[in-house]
Scaffold this motif. Structure first.
Motif, PDB file in Angstrom:
ATOM      1  N   LYS A  93       0.842  -1.198   0.000  1.00  0.00           N
ATOM      2  CA  LYS A  93       0.000   0.000   0.000  1.00  0.00           C
ATOM      3  C   LYS A  93       0.878   1.250   0.000  1.00  0.00           C
ATOM      4  N   GLY A  94       1.920   1.260   0.801  1.00  0.00           N
ATOM      5  CA  GLY A  94       2.843   2.392   0.830  1.00  0.00           C
ATOM      6  C   GLY A  94       3.502   2.620  -0.516  1.00  0.00           C
ATOM      7  N   GLN A  95       3.852   1.544  -1.195  1.00  0.00           N
ATOM      8  CA  GLN A  95       4.467   1.661  -2.523  1.00  0.00           C
ATOM      9  C   GLN A  95       3.468   2.219  -3.542  1.00  0.00           C
ATOM     10  N   VAL A  96       2.215   1.739  -3.479  1.00  0.00           N
ATOM     11  CA  VAL A  96       1.173   2.240  -4.388  1.00  0.00           C
ATOM     12  C   VAL A  96       0.937   3.725  -4.125  1.00  0.00           C
ATOM     13  N   GLY A 102      -0.540  11.609  -6.657  1.00  0.00           N
ATOM     14  CA  GLY A 102       0.230  12.763  -7.093  1.00  0.00           C
ATOM     15  C   GLY A 102       0.811  12.579  -8.485  1.00  0.00           C
ATOM     16  N   ALA A 103       1.029  11.333  -8.898  1.00  0.00           N
ATOM     17  CA  ALA A 103       1.583  11.068 -10.228  1.00  0.00           C
ATOM     18  C   ALA A 103       0.497  10.794 -11.259  1.00  0.00           C
ATOM     19  N   VAL A 104      -0.631  10.255 -10.818  1.00  0.00           N
ATOM     20  CA  VAL A 104      -1.745   9.947 -11.708  1.00  0.00           C
ATOM     21  C   VAL A 104      -2.884  10.898 -11.371  1.00  0.00           C
ATOM     22  N   TYR A 133      -2.689   1.959 -14.447  1.00  0.00           N
ATOM     23  CA  TYR A 133      -2.105   0.719 -14.946  1.00  0.00           C
ATOM     24  C   TYR A 133      -0.889   0.992 -15.826  1.00  0.00           C
ATOM     25  N   ARG A 134      -0.921   2.060 -16.599  1.00  0.00           N
ATOM     26  CA  ARG A 134       0.229   2.404 -17.441  1.00  0.00           C
ATOM     27  C   ARG A 134       1.459   2.649 -16.574  1.00  0.00           C
ATOM     28  N   VAL A 135       1.288   3.436 -15.503  1.00  0.00           N
ATOM     29  CA  VAL A 135       2.406   3.732 -14.602  1.00  0.00           C
ATOM     30  C   VAL A 135       2.909   2.456 -13.935  1.00  0.00           C
ATOM     31  N   MET A 136       1.996   1.614 -13.451  1.00  0.00           N
ATOM     32  CA  MET A 136       2.412   0.375 -12.797  1.00  0.00           C
ATOM     33  C   MET A 136       3.092  -0.574 -13.775  1.00  0.00           C
ATOM     34  N   ASP A 137       2.538  -0.692 -14.979  1.00  0.00           N
ATOM     35  CA  ASP A 137       3.125  -1.592 -15.979  1.00  0.00           C
ATOM     36  C   ASP A 137       4.508  -1.125 -16.421  1.00  0.00           C
ATOM     37  N   ASP A 138       4.727   0.187 -16.461  1.00  0.00           N
ATOM     38  CA  ASP A 138       6.028   0.720 -16.886  1.00  0.00           C
ATOM     39  C   ASP A 138       7.172   0.258 -16.001  1.00  0.00           C
ATOM     40  N   ASP A 140       6.868  -2.678 -14.059  1.00  0.00           N
ATOM     41  CA  ASP A 140       6.572  -4.071 -13.711  1.00  0.00           C
ATOM     42  C   ASP A 140       6.098  -4.223 -12.270  1.00  0.00           C
ATOM     43  N   PHE A 141       5.239  -3.303 -11.840  1.00  0.00           N
ATOM     44  CA  PHE A 141       4.674  -3.348 -10.497  1.00  0.00           C
ATOM     45  C   PHE A 141       3.682  -4.502 -10.421  1.00  0.00           C
ATOM     46  N   PRO A 142       3.556  -5.193  -9.276  1.00  0.00           N
ATOM     47  CA  PRO A 142       2.663  -6.357  -9.161  1.00  0.00           C
ATOM     48  C   PRO A 142       1.181  -5.957  -9.122  1.00  0.00           C
ATOM     49  N   THR A 143       0.618  -5.675 -10.280  1.00  0.00           N
ATOM     50  CA  THR A 143      -0.780  -5.229 -10.365  1.00  0.00           C
ATOM     51  C   THR A 143      -1.767  -6.308  -9.940  1.00  0.00           C
ATOM     52  N   GLU A 144      -1.318  -7.558  -9.898  1.00  0.00           N
ATOM     53  CA  GLU A 144      -2.230  -8.628  -9.491  1.00  0.00           C
ATOM     54  C   GLU A 144      -2.652  -8.507  -8.029  1.00  0.00           C
ATOM     55  N   ASN A 145      -1.981  -7.638  -7.271  1.00  0.00           N
ATOM     56  CA  ASN A 145      -2.332  -7.432  -5.865  1.00  0.00           C
ATOM     57  C   ASN A 145      -2.997  -6.084  -5.608  1.00  0.00           C
ATOM     58  N   VAL A 146      -3.395  -5.400  -6.687  1.00  0.00           N
ATOM     59  CA  VAL A 146      -3.997  -4.069  -6.579  1.00  0.00           C
ATOM     60  C   VAL A 146      -5.385  -4.092  -7.206  1.00  0.00           C
ATOM     61  N   ILE A 147      -6.362  -3.638  -6.447  1.00  0.00           N
ATOM     62  CA  ILE A 147      -7.717  -3.452  -6.959  1.00  0.00           C
ATOM     63  C   ILE A 147      -7.869  -1.970  -7.277  1.00  0.00           C
ATOM     64  N   VAL A 148      -8.082  -1.658  -8.553  1.00  0.00           N
ATOM     65  CA  VAL A 148      -8.339  -0.281  -8.960  1.00  0.00           C
ATOM     66  C   VAL A 148      -9.846  -0.126  -9.064  1.00  0.00           C
ATOM     67  N   GLN A 149     -10.366   0.882  -8.374  1.00  0.00           N
ATOM     68  CA  GLN A 149     -11.812   1.099  -8.373  1.00  0.00           C
ATOM     69  C   GLN A 149     -12.122   2.575  -8.553  1.00  0.00           C
ATOM     70  N   VAL A 150     -13.202   2.863  -9.283  1.00  0.00           N
ATOM     71  CA  VAL A 150     -13.659   4.238  -9.458  1.00  0.00           C
ATOM     72  C   VAL A 150     -14.613   4.540  -8.318  1.00  0.00           C
TER      73      VAL A 150
END
Length: 157
Positions: A93-96, A102-104, A133-138, A140-150
Motif C-alpha cells: 500500500k505504501g508503494q502504491v 500525485g503522479a496519476v 495501470y500504465r504507470v504500474m506496468d512501466d 513491472d509493479f505487481p498489479t495482481e495485488n492491486v484493486i483499482v476502483q472508481v
C-alpha cells in the motif's frame, strides 16, 4: 436591459449544463459504469482495460459477477477471476501510495484491505484507471495485488 441580462444568463446556464453533461461522452459514461461496477458487482475485484474493452475483476468465481457486469456494460465487458485472497500488504500500500498518488491525475486514495488481502486504489475517472495501470506496468509493479476502483470524490468541508 434586464431582459437582455436574463436572456444572457439563461444562455450561459444552458451552455454550462451541456458542457458538463455526460450524455454522449464515452469517457464520462465509462467512468459512471466503472463506478457502478465498484458497488454493484458481487465480489468486486477491480477494473481495467483490455485494449478498449472494459474489464471487471471478481474475487473468486465470476458466475455471480457476470450478469451484474453485463447489465452495467452490455456485452462489451470482459469478466476475469482473481483469487479470493490476494498477496497485498501495508508495505505494498505504501508503494502504491508513493507511486501513484500525485503522479496519476484523479488517483485519490489507497488502502490495504485485510479482509481480501488486496491494496485498493481509488480513482475518479476511467482515464485514471488506464493511467494508473500504465504507470504500474512501466515499472513491472505487481498489479495482481492491486484493486483499482472508481469512486466518488472525497469532499472536505
Amino acid at each position: 436591459m434586464t431582459r437582455s441580462t436574463s436572456l444572457l444568463s439563461v444562455l450561459l446556464l444552458l451552455s454550462a449544463c451541456s458542457a458538463t453533461s455526460p450524455e454522449g461522452d464515452p469517457v464520462n459514461a465509462l467512468t459512471e459504469q466503472f463506478s457502478r461496477a465498484t458497488t454493484q458487482v458481487p465480489a468486486f475485484g477491480g477494473v481495467t482495460f483490455d485494449g478498449d474493452r472494459p474489464v471487471v475483476f471478481t474475487l473468486g468465481s465470476k458466475s455471480e459477477a457476470e450478469p451484474a457486469a453485463r447489465s452495467i456494460f452490455g456485452t462489451n465487458v470482459v469478466v476475469r477471476e482473481r483469487p479470493a485472497f490476494g498477496g497485498g500488504s501495508e508495505a505494498l500500500k505504501g508503494q502504491v501510495t508513493q507511486l501513484l498518488l500525485g503522479a496519476v491525475r484523479d488517483a485519490q486514495t489507497t488502502d490495504y484491505d485485510e479482509t481480501t488481502g488486496y491494496v485498493r486504489l481509488g480513482v475518479l475517472t476511467a482515464d485514471a484507471v488506464r493511467d494508473a495501470y500504465r504507470v504500474m506496468d512501466d515499472i513491472d509493479f505487481p498489479t495482481e495485488n492491486v484493486i483499482v476502483q472508481v469512486q466518488a470524490p472525497i469532499m472536505l468541508y
